[in-house]
Design a protein around this motif. Structure first.
Motif, PDB file in Angstrom:
ATOM      1  N   ALA A   1       2.279 -41.194  15.338  1.00 21.37           N
ATOM      2  CA  ALA A   1       3.295 -42.034  14.767  1.00 21.37           C
ATOM      3  C   ALA A   1       3.528 -43.220  15.622  1.00 21.37           C
ATOM      4  CB  ALA A   1       4.571 -41.232  14.636  1.00 21.37           C
ATOM      5  N   GLY A   2       4.538 -43.948  15.232  1.00 20.15           N
ATOM      6  CA  GLY A   2       5.029 -44.899  16.158  1.00 20.15           C
ATOM      7  C   GLY A   2       5.336 -46.222  15.570  1.00 20.15           C
ATOM      8  N   VAL A   3       5.811 -46.980  16.469  1.00 18.65           N
ATOM      9  CA  VAL A   3       6.167 -48.328  16.164  1.00 18.65           C
ATOM     10  C   VAL A   3       5.270 -49.193  16.978  1.00 18.65           C
ATOM     11  CG1 VAL A   3       8.514 -47.775  15.592  1.00 18.65           C
ATOM     12  CG2 VAL A   3       7.911 -48.222  17.921  1.00 18.65           C
ATOM     13  N   ALA A   4       4.635 -50.129  16.373  1.00 23.11           N
ATOM     14  CA  ALA A   4       3.872 -51.080  17.159  1.00 23.11           C
ATOM     15  C   ALA A   4       4.772 -52.258  17.406  1.00 23.11           C
ATOM     16  CB  ALA A   4       2.651 -51.504  16.381  1.00 23.11           C
ATOM     17  N   ALA A   5       4.457 -53.149  18.186  1.00 25.85           N
ATOM     18  CA  ALA A   5       5.162 -54.393  18.358  1.00 25.85           C
ATOM     19  C   ALA A   5       6.583 -54.201  18.807  1.00 25.85           C
ATOM     20  CB  ALA A   5       5.109 -55.227  17.095  1.00 25.85           C
ATOM     21  N   ALA A   6       7.474 -54.627  18.249  1.00 24.44           N
ATOM     22  CA  ALA A   6       8.774 -55.064  18.576  1.00 24.44           C
ATOM     23  C   ALA A   6       9.530 -54.289  19.604  1.00 24.44           C
ATOM     24  CB  ALA A   6       9.551 -55.125  17.294  1.00 24.44           C
ATOM     25  N   GLY A   7      10.161 -53.241  19.301  1.00 26.22           N
ATOM     26  CA  GLY A   7      11.065 -52.551  20.185  1.00 26.22           C
ATOM     27  C   GLY A   7      12.166 -52.003  19.348  1.00 26.22           C
ATOM     28  N   ALA A   8      13.137 -51.373  19.988  1.00 33.11           N
ATOM     29  CA  ALA A   8      14.147 -50.637  19.245  1.00 33.11           C
ATOM     30  C   ALA A   8      14.826 -51.506  18.213  1.00 33.11           C
ATOM     31  CB  ALA A   8      15.177 -50.094  20.221  1.00 33.11           C
ATOM     32  N   GLY A   9      14.705 -51.087  16.928  1.00 32.00           N
ATOM     33  CA  GLY A   9      15.421 -51.755  15.858  1.00 32.00           C
ATOM     34  C   GLY A   9      14.940 -53.149  15.547  1.00 32.00           C
ATOM     35  N   THR A  10      13.790 -53.584  16.056  1.00 30.44           N
ATOM     36  CA  THR A  10      13.334 -54.933  15.800  1.00 30.44           C
ATOM     37  C   THR A  10      12.179 -54.931  14.844  1.00 30.44           C
ATOM     38  OG1 THR A  10      11.822 -54.924  17.667  1.00 30.44           O
ATOM     39  CG2 THR A  10      14.069 -55.598  18.103  1.00 30.44           C
TER      40      THR A  10
ATOM     41  N   ALA B   1       5.873 -44.474  10.217  1.00 34.52           N
ATOM     42  CA  ALA B   1       5.980 -45.014  11.565  1.00 34.52           C
ATOM     43  C   ALA B   1       6.553 -46.424  11.520  1.00 34.52           C
ATOM     44  CB  ALA B   1       4.608 -45.026  12.230  1.00 34.52           C
ATOM     45  N   HIS B   2       7.188 -46.813  12.603  1.00 30.79           N
ATOM     46  CA  HIS B   2       7.858 -48.112  12.675  1.00 30.79           C
ATOM     47  C   HIS B   2       6.898 -49.264  12.393  1.00 30.79           C
ATOM     48  CE1 HIS B   2      11.021 -50.807  14.610  1.00 30.79           C
ATOM     49  NE2 HIS B   2       9.969 -51.603  14.570  1.00 30.79           N
ATOM     50  N   VAL B   3       5.716 -49.207  12.969  1.00 34.53           N
ATOM     51  CA  VAL B   3       4.788 -50.313  12.786  1.00 34.53           C
ATOM     52  C   VAL B   3       4.436 -50.502  11.317  1.00 34.53           C
ATOM     53  CG1 VAL B   3       2.724 -48.882  13.183  1.00 34.53           C
ATOM     54  CG2 VAL B   3       2.633 -51.341  13.564  1.00 34.53           C
ATOM     55  N   LYS B   4       4.313 -49.416  10.580  1.00 37.06           N
ATOM     56  CA  LYS B   4       3.989 -49.527   9.162  1.00 37.06           C
ATOM     57  C   LYS B   4       5.203 -50.008   8.370  1.00 37.06           C
ATOM     58  CE  LYS B   4       1.121 -48.945   5.687  1.00 37.06           C
ATOM     59  NZ  LYS B   4       0.681 -47.595   5.288  1.00 37.06           N
ATOM     60  N   LEU B   5       6.379 -49.483   8.722  1.00 32.35           N
ATOM     61  CA  LEU B   5       7.594 -49.871   8.012  1.00 32.35           C
ATOM     62  C   LEU B   5       7.945 -51.338   8.227  1.00 32.35           C
ATOM     63  CD1 LEU B   5       9.792 -46.757   8.868  1.00 32.35           C
ATOM     64  CD2 LEU B   5       8.827 -47.305   6.625  1.00 32.35           C
ATOM     65  N   ALA B   6       7.672 -51.846   9.416  1.00 31.43           N
ATOM     66  CA  ALA B   6       8.103 -53.190   9.774  1.00 31.43           C
ATOM     67  C   ALA B   6       7.017 -54.237   9.609  1.00 31.43           C
ATOM     68  CB  ALA B   6       8.587 -53.198  11.231  1.00 31.43           C
ATOM     69  N   HIS B   7       5.805 -53.833   9.387  1.00 32.87           N
ATOM     70  CA  HIS B   7       4.692 -54.772   9.371  1.00 32.87           C
ATOM     71  C   HIS B   7       4.810 -55.762   8.203  1.00 32.87           C
ATOM     72  CE1 HIS B   7       0.511 -56.227   9.382  1.00 32.87           C
ATOM     73  NE2 HIS B   7       0.563 -55.922  10.671  1.00 32.87           N
ATOM     74  N   PRO B   8       4.424 -57.030   8.416  1.00 32.22           N
ATOM     75  CA  PRO B   8       4.503 -58.024   7.334  1.00 32.22           C
ATOM     76  C   PRO B   8       3.804 -57.610   6.050  1.00 32.22           C
ATOM     77  CG  PRO B   8       4.043 -59.104   9.424  1.00 32.22           C
ATOM     78  CD  PRO B   8       3.982 -57.629   9.684  1.00 32.22           C
ATOM     79  N   SER B   9       2.750 -56.831   6.159  1.00 36.73           N
ATOM     80  CA  SER B   9       2.024 -56.410   4.961  1.00 36.73           C
ATOM     81  C   SER B   9       2.859 -55.501   4.070  1.00 36.73           C
ATOM     82  CB  SER B   9       0.727 -55.689   5.356  1.00 36.73           C
ATOM     83  OG  SER B   9       1.006 -54.515   6.100  1.00 36.73           O
ATOM     84  N   SER B  10       3.928 -54.929   4.613  1.00 34.48           N
ATOM     85  CA  SER B  10       4.812 -54.072   3.827  1.00 34.48           C
ATOM     86  C   SER B  10       5.976 -54.832   3.213  1.00 34.48           C
ATOM     87  CB  SER B  10       5.360 -52.937   4.712  1.00 34.48           C
ATOM     88  OG  SER B  10       4.316 -52.131   5.219  1.00 34.48           O
ATOM     89  N   HIS B  11       6.097 -56.123   3.545  1.00 33.49           N
ATOM     90  CA  HIS B  11       7.280 -56.889   3.123  1.00 33.49           C
ATOM     91  C   HIS B  11       6.915 -58.303   2.684  1.00 33.49           C
ATOM     92  CE1 HIS B  11       9.809 -53.664   4.645  1.00 33.49           C
ATOM     93  NE2 HIS B  11       9.015 -53.645   5.687  1.00 33.49           N
TER      94      HIS B  11
ATOM     95  N   ARG C   1      15.336 -62.685   2.717  1.00 33.53           N
ATOM     96  CA  ARG C   1      13.939 -62.466   2.351  1.00 33.53           C
ATOM     97  C   ARG C   1      13.109 -61.979   3.533  1.00 33.53           C
ATOM     98  NH1 ARG C   1      12.395 -67.717  -1.466  1.00 33.53           N
ATOM     99  NH2 ARG C   1      13.956 -67.320  -3.095  1.00 33.53           N
ATOM    100  N   GLN C   2      13.652 -62.096   4.737  1.00 32.14           N
ATOM    101  CA  GLN C   2      12.891 -61.747   5.929  1.00 32.14           C
ATOM    102  C   GLN C   2      13.519 -60.560   6.673  1.00 32.14           C
ATOM    103  OE1 GLN C   2      12.662 -66.305   6.430  1.00 32.14           O
ATOM    104  NE2 GLN C   2      11.164 -65.571   7.927  1.00 32.14           N
ATOM    105  N   PHE C   3      14.692 -60.756   7.252  1.00 30.97           N
ATOM    106  CA  PHE C   3      15.299 -59.671   8.031  1.00 30.97           C
ATOM    107  C   PHE C   3      15.717 -58.489   7.161  1.00 30.97           C
ATOM    108  CE2 PHE C   3      19.197 -57.644   9.588  1.00 30.97           C
ATOM    109  CZ  PHE C   3      18.715 -57.088  10.770  1.00 30.97           C
ATOM    110  N   VAL C   4      16.403 -58.761   6.065  1.00 24.91           N
ATOM    111  CA  VAL C   4      17.035 -57.695   5.281  1.00 24.91           C
ATOM    112  C   VAL C   4      16.052 -56.644   4.764  1.00 24.91           C
ATOM    113  CG1 VAL C   4      18.321 -57.183   3.159  1.00 24.91           C
ATOM    114  CG2 VAL C   4      19.105 -58.992   4.690  1.00 24.91           C
ATOM    115  N   PRO C   5      14.967 -57.011   4.083  1.00 24.31           N
ATOM    116  CA  PRO C   5      14.081 -55.962   3.557  1.00 24.31           C
ATOM    117  C   PRO C   5      13.449 -55.108   4.643  1.00 24.31           C
ATOM    118  CG  PRO C   5      13.100 -58.142   3.247  1.00 24.31           C
ATOM    119  CD  PRO C   5      14.517 -58.353   3.661  1.00 24.31           C
ATOM    120  N   VAL C   6      13.113 -55.726   5.771  1.00 31.14           N
ATOM    121  CA  VAL C   6      12.501 -54.955   6.850  1.00 31.14           C
ATOM    122  C   VAL C   6      13.527 -54.017   7.488  1.00 31.14           C
ATOM    123  CG1 VAL C   6      11.139 -55.064   8.955  1.00 31.14           C
ATOM    124  CG2 VAL C   6      10.929 -56.868   7.256  1.00 31.14           C
ATOM    125  N   GLN C   7      14.729 -54.524   7.744  1.00 35.14           N
ATOM    126  CA  GLN C   7      15.744 -53.680   8.368  1.00 35.14           C
ATOM    127  C   GLN C   7      16.172 -52.540   7.449  1.00 35.14           C
ATOM    128  OE1 GLN C   7      16.613 -53.404  11.372  1.00 35.14           O
ATOM    129  NE2 GLN C   7      18.188 -51.851  10.997  1.00 35.14           N
TER     130      GLN C   7
END
Length: 416
Positions: free
Chosen positions: A15-24, A323-333, A370-376
């Motif tokens: 799993a995991g989050v790539a890139a950002a950091g907690a909540g980013t 995982a965070h990286v998949k949830l937050a990645h631009p390709s998902s949003h 259009r940017q922060f809200v859908p990802v968060q």
């Protein structure tokens, strides 16, 4: 995290989050690794005048003092006068000068000085001052209700957040960044002094250890969880991407904002004592990156783009769908990207033997809805890191365009 535990996440493969950091938020990765260098000298001044405000794409400095103000005057003319005074003082302080003409010691001895004096003898230290206008400023007090941009609509309530009203919102904000904390504090202190009787401090936040790099000349920093943060951040060199994802255009619906941006702040408390008792294997699985190199699972180097189709020996994806990286990645949003320039914070302890520490998240974008809200929203619903973090404050601000010259002032396009 409703319906999903991190143990189940590990059972899915990795799993995991790539890139950002907690909540980013993660953004597209860079083509090559950044060099561990700083642009210019840490003592150099940053130009104040320009098409855009400094402190956005400016290479991220080491220290932060962020403040939100409530406007206490009800007089529009007084507010405009204050913005003009602030602009003059900001132009001086960012160049290493005193806040006022007579400085800390050059005025009439029987009167309060034009400057508080704690930065005497210190260089400019890369100081930038960036102002923003909150949604509440457009409530009708100053005849601005019909000028409120659609992008400044209040953020929705996100699952799991525990926002404290007293450290959220604000009519105005000022972000002071510098390489010397005393220089940043001095700047905010003097703006508050000048604003006495017209504004009052709603809350402020000190930050250290930038958690993003905003130039390829900067090395990737680490957050308080020990992981590299901001690997895939937008950079000042990404001119085309900044035009598309950062700067507001006239056709966006509020002509006075052209050349500006929108700022989202989130104070994210980390449960670092719990995190510190978590195994390295689990930490790396949660982040989706190695703690040393910072490479995504299945990749060799920090800046390698995550491969969501890559599978491990068990046949499961190395990066799970939750995982965070998949949830937050631009390709998902739909390609949503941000420019982040957050900071670590430690605000003492909570009285229960735990550090009050975490990330003061700062992100600029062309349209937060259009940017922060859908990802968060995706992160708040499913992100594994939610077990280790809590969002306790939130802010949304319209960042007007830059001050063109000495005859201009912060917010002129809004008030003229």
């Amino acid at each position: 995290m409703p319906g999903i535990s991190r143990r189940k996440l590990f059972g899915l493969g990795a799993a995991g989050v790539a890139a950002a950091g907690a909540g980013t938020l993660a953004v597209a990765s860079l083509p090559e690794e950044a060099a561990p260098a700083r642009t210019g000298s840490a003592s150099d001044p940053v130009p104040f005048y320009g098409e855009h405000q400094a402190g956005i794409v400016t290479p991220a400095q080491d220290r932060l003092h962020f403040v939100a103000f409530d406007v206490t005057t009800k007089d529009r003319a007084e507010l405009v006068d204050l913005l003009q005074e602030w602009t003059s003082a900001a132009a001086r302080m960012t160049q290493g000068q005193d806040a006022g003409t007579f400085g800390a010691v050059g005025g009439v001895p029987e009167a309060p000085p034009d400057d508080t004096g704690e930065a005497l003898g210190l260089p400019a230290s890369g100081l930038t001052l960036t102002i923003g206008f909150g949604p509440s400023l457009f409530d009708g007090r100053f005849g601005l209700a019909d000028r409120k941009p659609a992008a400044l609509a209040e953020l929705p309530k996100f699952p799991g957040e525990a926002l404290l009203p007293e450290i959220s919102g604000g009519d105005l904000c000022v972000q002071a960044c510098a390489h010397d904390p005393q220089v940043a504090v001095h700047a905010i202190r003097n703006l508050a002094r000048i604003g006495f009787g017209k504004v009052s401090v709603r809350y402020s936040q000190l930050g250290f250890g930038r958690t993003s790099s905003t130039s390829r000349a900067q090395a990737t920093p680490r957050n308080l969880m020990g992981f590299k943060d901001g690997t895939a951040n937008l950079k000042l060199e990404d001119t085309d991407m900044l035009r598309d994802h950062l700067w507001v255009a006239e056709e966006d619906g509020a002509a006075w904002m052209a050349g500006g941006s929108y700022l989202v702040t989130r104070k994210i408390r980390m449960h670092i004592e719990t995190w510190d008792r978590t195994s390295l294997t689990e930490q790396e699985a949660i982040f989706g990156r190695t703690k040393g190199e910072g490479a995504a699972h299945g990749m060799a180097k920090e800046f390698d783009e995550p491969d969501f189709a890559k599978k491990g020996p068990d046949g499961q994806p190395l990066i799970a769908d939750i995982a965070h990286v998949k949830l937050a990645h631009p390709s998902s949003h739909g390609g949503a990207r941000l420019l982040r320039r957050g900071y670590n914070f430690v605000d003492g302890s909570d009285g229960l033997g735990r550090l009050d520490a975490g990330l003061f998240f700062i992100a600029y974008q062309r349209d937060p809805h259009r940017q922060f809200v859908p990802v968060q929203l995706a992160l708040a619903r499913q992100d594994v890191l939610n077990e280790y973090i809590k969002h306790v404050s939130s802010g949304l601000f319209a960042i007007p365009p830059g001050v063109r010259d000495a005859g201009d002032y912060w917010g002129r396009t809004l008030f003229s």
